[in-house]
Design a protein around this motif. Structure first.
Motif, PDB file in Angstrom:
ATOM      1  N   TYR A  23      38.240  32.569  43.162  1.00  0.00           N
ATOM      2  CA  TYR A  23      39.567  33.058  43.535  1.00  0.00           C
ATOM      3  C   TYR A  23      40.693  32.234  42.930  1.00  0.00           C
ATOM      4  CZ  TYR A  23      36.479  34.963  47.111  1.00  0.00           C
ATOM      5  OH  TYR A  23      35.457  35.569  47.752  1.00  0.00           O
ATOM      6  N   PHE A  24      40.417  30.994  42.563  1.00  0.00           N
ATOM      7  CA  PHE A  24      41.481  30.087  42.138  1.00  0.00           C
ATOM      8  C   PHE A  24      42.256  30.559  40.911  1.00  0.00           C
ATOM      9  CE2 PHE A  24      43.055  26.357  39.800  1.00  0.00           C
ATOM     10  CZ  PHE A  24      43.986  25.921  40.719  1.00  0.00           C
ATOM     11  N   PRO A  25      41.605  31.040  39.837  1.00  0.00           N
ATOM     12  CA  PRO A  25      42.407  31.461  38.675  1.00  0.00           C
ATOM     13  C   PRO A  25      43.415  32.560  39.013  1.00  0.00           C
ATOM     14  CG  PRO A  25      40.113  31.226  38.043  1.00  0.00           C
ATOM     15  CD  PRO A  25      40.175  31.087  39.541  1.00  0.00           C
ATOM     16  N   VAL A  26      42.975  33.546  39.780  1.00  0.00           N
ATOM     17  CA  VAL A  26      43.873  34.654  40.140  1.00  0.00           C
ATOM     18  C   VAL A  26      44.995  34.152  41.051  1.00  0.00           C
ATOM     19  CG1 VAL A  26      44.020  36.886  41.305  1.00  0.00           C
ATOM     20  CG2 VAL A  26      42.046  36.346  39.872  1.00  0.00           C
ATOM     21  N   ASP A  27      44.630  33.378  42.099  1.00  0.00           N
ATOM     22  CA  ASP A  27      45.644  32.851  43.015  1.00  0.00           C
ATOM     23  C   ASP A  27      46.572  31.873  42.302  1.00  0.00           C
ATOM     24  OD1 ASP A  27      44.534  34.315  45.075  1.00  0.00           O
ATOM     25  OD2 ASP A  27      43.417  32.621  45.924  1.00  0.00           O
ATOM     26  N   GLY A  28      46.012  31.063  41.384  1.00  0.00           N
ATOM     27  CA  GLY A  28      46.826  30.096  40.643  1.00  0.00           C
ATOM     28  C   GLY A  28      47.849  30.765  39.755  1.00  0.00           C
TER      29      GLY A  28
END
Length: 191
Positions: free
Chosen positions: A130-135
């Motif tokens: 999830y981190f790339p999208v949320d970032g």
């Protein structure tokens, strides 16, 4: 003469019985009105978050800290002893940070505040899918769960065990280094 003695014994026994019944009624009334143990009211608040470093590309970097304050109000006429206060931070359901505050005691009819600072494990956050999208979106959704469990003992006899779990959701806007207003839900388990 024997009848008079019998009459005096019956009167004394009747008076003694009446005194015992009145004392029992007073004790029961005091228990239900004053001394009945009640669970504490606990509120946890995320009072701040600090993003000291954030990058998505070329290599992900995240330094994030949450400050959580737990306030407990003890309505009892006895102190409330609690165990370790555990605060866990989750990112999309995965544990990414934990803080433990030592056990303590809240005095009778008193309020106490306990503060905890939770450092988020950046590696665990960055390696979730999830981190790339949320970032890129600049908004990281976190959930904090704080658990307080303990026991109140009134008059050395009446006990009540209580566990309170406070869950807060907070979104950290990493690009603007700010957070959304936390939404918190408190659940009390008595017994």
């Amino acid at each position: 003469m024997a009848e008079i003695r019998k009459k005096h014994v019956l009167i004394c026994c009747g008076l003694l019985l009446a005194v015992v019944v009145v004392l029992a009624a007073v004790c029961v009334a005091l228990y239900f009105a004053v001394f009945r143990p009640r669970p504490p009211r606990v509120a946890a608040t995320v009072v701040g978050s600090r993003v000291s470093d954030f990058e998505v590309f070329p290599a992900p970097v995240l330094n994030l800290t949450f400050d959580v304050v737990v306030t407990a109000d003890n309505p009892n006429y006895a102190s409330f002893r609690y165990g370790e206060v555990v605060t866990v931070v989750r990112y999309h359901g995965d544990d990414v940070g934990r803080a433990v505050v030592p056990a303590g005691e809240i005095g009778a009819r008193a309020t106490a505040a306990v503060a905890a600072t939770v450092e988020v494990d950046a590696v665990k956050v960055m390696y979730t899918p999830y981190f790339p999208v949320d970032g890129i979106a600049g908004a990281l959704p976190f959930e904090t769960t704080t658990t307080v469990a303990g026991e109140a003992v009134v008059l050395g006899t009446f006990k009540i065990s209580a566990m309170t779990v406070v869950t807060c959701t907070v979104t950290v806007c990493s690009l603007r280094e700010e957070e959304s207003t936390p939404q918190c839900i408190s659940t009390v388990h008595v017994g």
